[in-house]
Design a protein around this motif. Sequence first.
Motif, PDB file in Angstrom:
ATOM      1  N   TYR A   8       0.833  -1.199   0.000  1.00  0.00           N
ATOM      2  CA  TYR A   8       0.000   0.000   0.000  1.00  0.00           C
ATOM      3  C   TYR A   8       0.874   1.258   0.000  1.00  0.00           C
ATOM      4  CZ  TYR A   8      -3.475   3.442   1.442  1.00  0.00           C
ATOM      5  OH  TYR A   8      -4.282   4.551   1.486  1.00  0.00           O
ATOM      6  N   ARG A   9       1.922   1.264   0.805  1.00  0.00           N
ATOM      7  CA  ARG A   9       2.836   2.413   0.847  1.00  0.00           C
ATOM      8  C   ARG A   9       3.521   2.596  -0.503  1.00  0.00           C
ATOM      9  NH1 ARG A   9       4.771  -0.115   5.635  1.00  0.00           N
ATOM     10  NH2 ARG A   9       3.705   0.637   7.514  1.00  0.00           N
ATOM     11  N   LYS A  10       3.936   1.500  -1.097  1.00  0.00           N
ATOM     12  CA  LYS A  10       4.598   1.549  -2.407  1.00  0.00           C
ATOM     13  C   LYS A  10       3.661   2.139  -3.457  1.00  0.00           C
ATOM     14  CE  LYS A  10       6.933  -1.435  -5.766  1.00  0.00           C
ATOM     15  NZ  LYS A  10       7.360  -2.845  -6.057  1.00  0.00           N
ATOM     16  N   ILE A  11       2.403   1.691  -3.437  1.00  0.00           N
ATOM     17  CA  ILE A  11       1.418   2.197  -4.388  1.00  0.00           C
ATOM     18  C   ILE A  11       1.146   3.682  -4.152  1.00  0.00           C
ATOM     19  CG2 ILE A  11      -1.002   2.019  -5.116  1.00  0.00           C
ATOM     20  CD1 ILE A  11      -0.854  -0.976  -4.510  1.00  0.00           C
ATOM     21  N   SER A  12       1.027   4.071  -2.898  1.00  0.00           N
ATOM     22  CA  SER A  12       0.762   5.475  -2.557  1.00  0.00           C
ATOM     23  C   SER A  12       1.877   6.379  -3.057  1.00  0.00           C
ATOM     24  CB  SER A  12       0.602   5.635  -1.040  1.00  0.00           C
ATOM     25  OG  SER A  12      -0.500   4.889  -0.557  1.00  0.00           O
ATOM     26  N   ILE A  13       3.121   5.965  -2.846  1.00  0.00           N
ATOM     27  CA  ILE A  13       4.262   6.758  -3.309  1.00  0.00           C
ATOM     28  C   ILE A  13       4.261   6.852  -4.830  1.00  0.00           C
ATOM     29  CG2 ILE A  13       6.781   6.817  -3.475  1.00  0.00           C
ATOM     30  CD1 ILE A  13       6.819   5.538  -0.658  1.00  0.00           C
ATOM     31  N   HIS A  14       3.948   5.745  -5.483  1.00  0.00           N
ATOM     32  CA  HIS A  14       3.880   5.732  -6.948  1.00  0.00           C
ATOM     33  C   HIS A  14       2.849   6.733  -7.448  1.00  0.00           C
ATOM     34  CE1 HIS A  14       3.406   4.320 -11.079  1.00  0.00           C
ATOM     35  NE2 HIS A  14       2.115   4.223 -10.843  1.00  0.00           N
ATOM     36  N   PHE A  15       1.666   6.734  -6.832  1.00  0.00           N
ATOM     37  CA  PHE A  15       0.608   7.648  -7.260  1.00  0.00           C
ATOM     38  C   PHE A  15       0.995   9.107  -7.015  1.00  0.00           C
ATOM     39  CE2 PHE A  15      -2.872   4.228  -6.708  1.00  0.00           C
ATOM     40  CZ  PHE A  15      -2.700   3.837  -8.021  1.00  0.00           C
ATOM     41  N   GLN A  16       1.655   9.364  -5.894  1.00  0.00           N
ATOM     42  CA  GLN A  16       2.088  10.741  -5.613  1.00  0.00           C
ATOM     43  C   GLN A  16       3.083  11.230  -6.658  1.00  0.00           C
ATOM     44  OE1 GLN A  16       3.054  11.569  -1.370  1.00  0.00           O
ATOM     45  NE2 GLN A  16       2.134   9.592  -0.941  1.00  0.00           N
ATOM     46  N   ASN A  17       3.990  10.352  -7.048  1.00  0.00           N
ATOM     47  CA  ASN A  17       4.995  10.722  -8.049  1.00  0.00           C
ATOM     48  C   ASN A  17       4.406  10.773  -9.456  1.00  0.00           C
ATOM     49  OD1 ASN A  17       6.999  10.829  -6.076  1.00  0.00           O
ATOM     50  ND2 ASN A  17       7.570   8.695  -6.357  1.00  0.00           N
ATOM     51  N   ARG A  18       3.574   9.802  -9.763  1.00  0.00           N
ATOM     52  CA  ARG A  18       3.036   9.687 -11.120  1.00  0.00           C
ATOM     53  C   ARG A  18       1.939  10.701 -11.403  1.00  0.00           C
ATOM     54  NH1 ARG A  18       1.195  10.047 -15.171  1.00  0.00           N
ATOM     55  NH2 ARG A  18       0.665   8.581 -16.821  1.00  0.00           N
ATOM     56  N   PHE A  19       1.123  11.012 -10.403  1.00  0.00           N
ATOM     57  CA  PHE A  19      -0.037  11.875 -10.631  1.00  0.00           C
ATOM     58  C   PHE A  19       0.016  13.186  -9.845  1.00  0.00           C
ATOM     59  CE2 PHE A  19      -1.482   7.526 -11.492  1.00  0.00           C
ATOM     60  CZ  PHE A  19      -1.959   7.677 -12.794  1.00  0.00           C
ATOM     61  N   GLY A  20       1.195  13.580  -9.406  1.00  0.00           N
ATOM     62  CA  GLY A  20       1.327  14.852  -8.705  1.00  0.00           C
ATOM     63  C   GLY A  20       0.944  16.038  -9.581  1.00  0.00           C
ATOM     64  N   TRP A  21       0.999  15.842 -10.883  1.00  0.00           N
ATOM     65  CA  TRP A  21       0.625  16.925 -11.803  1.00  0.00           C
ATOM     66  C   TRP A  21      -0.846  17.297 -11.696  1.00  0.00           C
ATOM     67  CZ3 TRP A  21      -2.903  16.073 -15.811  1.00  0.00           C
ATOM     68  CH2 TRP A  21      -3.184  14.746 -16.144  1.00  0.00           C
ATOM     69  N   PHE A  22      -1.679  16.352 -11.210  1.00  0.00           N
ATOM     70  CA  PHE A  22      -3.091  16.687 -10.958  1.00  0.00           C
ATOM     71  C   PHE A  22      -3.183  17.941 -10.105  1.00  0.00           C
ATOM     72  CE2 PHE A  22      -5.048  12.109 -11.105  1.00  0.00           C
ATOM     73  CZ  PHE A  22      -4.845  12.067 -12.469  1.00  0.00           C
ATOM     74  N   LEU A  23      -2.394  17.977  -9.041  1.00  0.00           N
ATOM     75  CA  LEU A  23      -2.485  19.043  -8.045  1.00  0.00           C
ATOM     76  C   LEU A  23      -2.072  20.396  -8.620  1.00  0.00           C
ATOM     77  CD1 LEU A  23      -1.012  17.069  -5.011  1.00  0.00           C
ATOM     78  CD2 LEU A  23      -3.402  17.275  -5.737  1.00  0.00           C
TER      79      LEU A  23
END
Length: 212
Positions: A110-125
């Motif tokens: 879960y932590r690995k996935i969360s970090i991936h999403f933060q890095n991959r989709f940070g452009w949303f923000l």
Amino acid sequence: MNLIDWLADHIEAIDINEIFEESEEVGWFWINRTVFSDIFFNLGFEVDSSENEADIFGELDDNKVLDILEKAFKEIGYISMNQYLFSNWDKDFKATEDMVTLVFAKKELYRKISIHFQNRFGWFLKALALDTYYKINSEFSGVVECYKELYRDNYRIIEDILSNKEYQYLSGRWKYMTNDAVLLFYKGNKFMNSWTEQSAESFYHEITMELE
């Protein structure tokens, strides 16, 4: 005793590795009503020969069962995830449209996935900050302040967009088109513009460079 009460009383004895083969190695598994009977039988539930199994389990409330399972699995190191959120991580996983499904991932995964999403989709923000400042709420001194105040490091928003395919703030609404990797922005019901990762990062970088 009804089935929900019975499940709550027996859930601590569940053996997820027996129900979901290789769950420890894989690190995740999914649950919906198609496996409810497997869970009950794993816990020792017995159906009288005169009873119809489909009728017994067919009356279960999906949300009540999943609430019990969420609490029990959390205690043994599994975190529940929205199925649409998880499908952005594992492209082979197909979300179910006709029933409630939850994915349970080990804390490490879960932590690995969360970090991936933060890095991959940070452009949303950054896209949200640009739209918010220029089209919705200009009370901030600039885009950067808007980004810092409302969006920076706000993983929950990324999770909401990937889980629900959209996010809303005041009159603004953003919809993520998974297949095209495009974030659409609406003000009220009016379409305003669209963002790709490259355009959002580029525009935000250009603005911040101008301020330096």
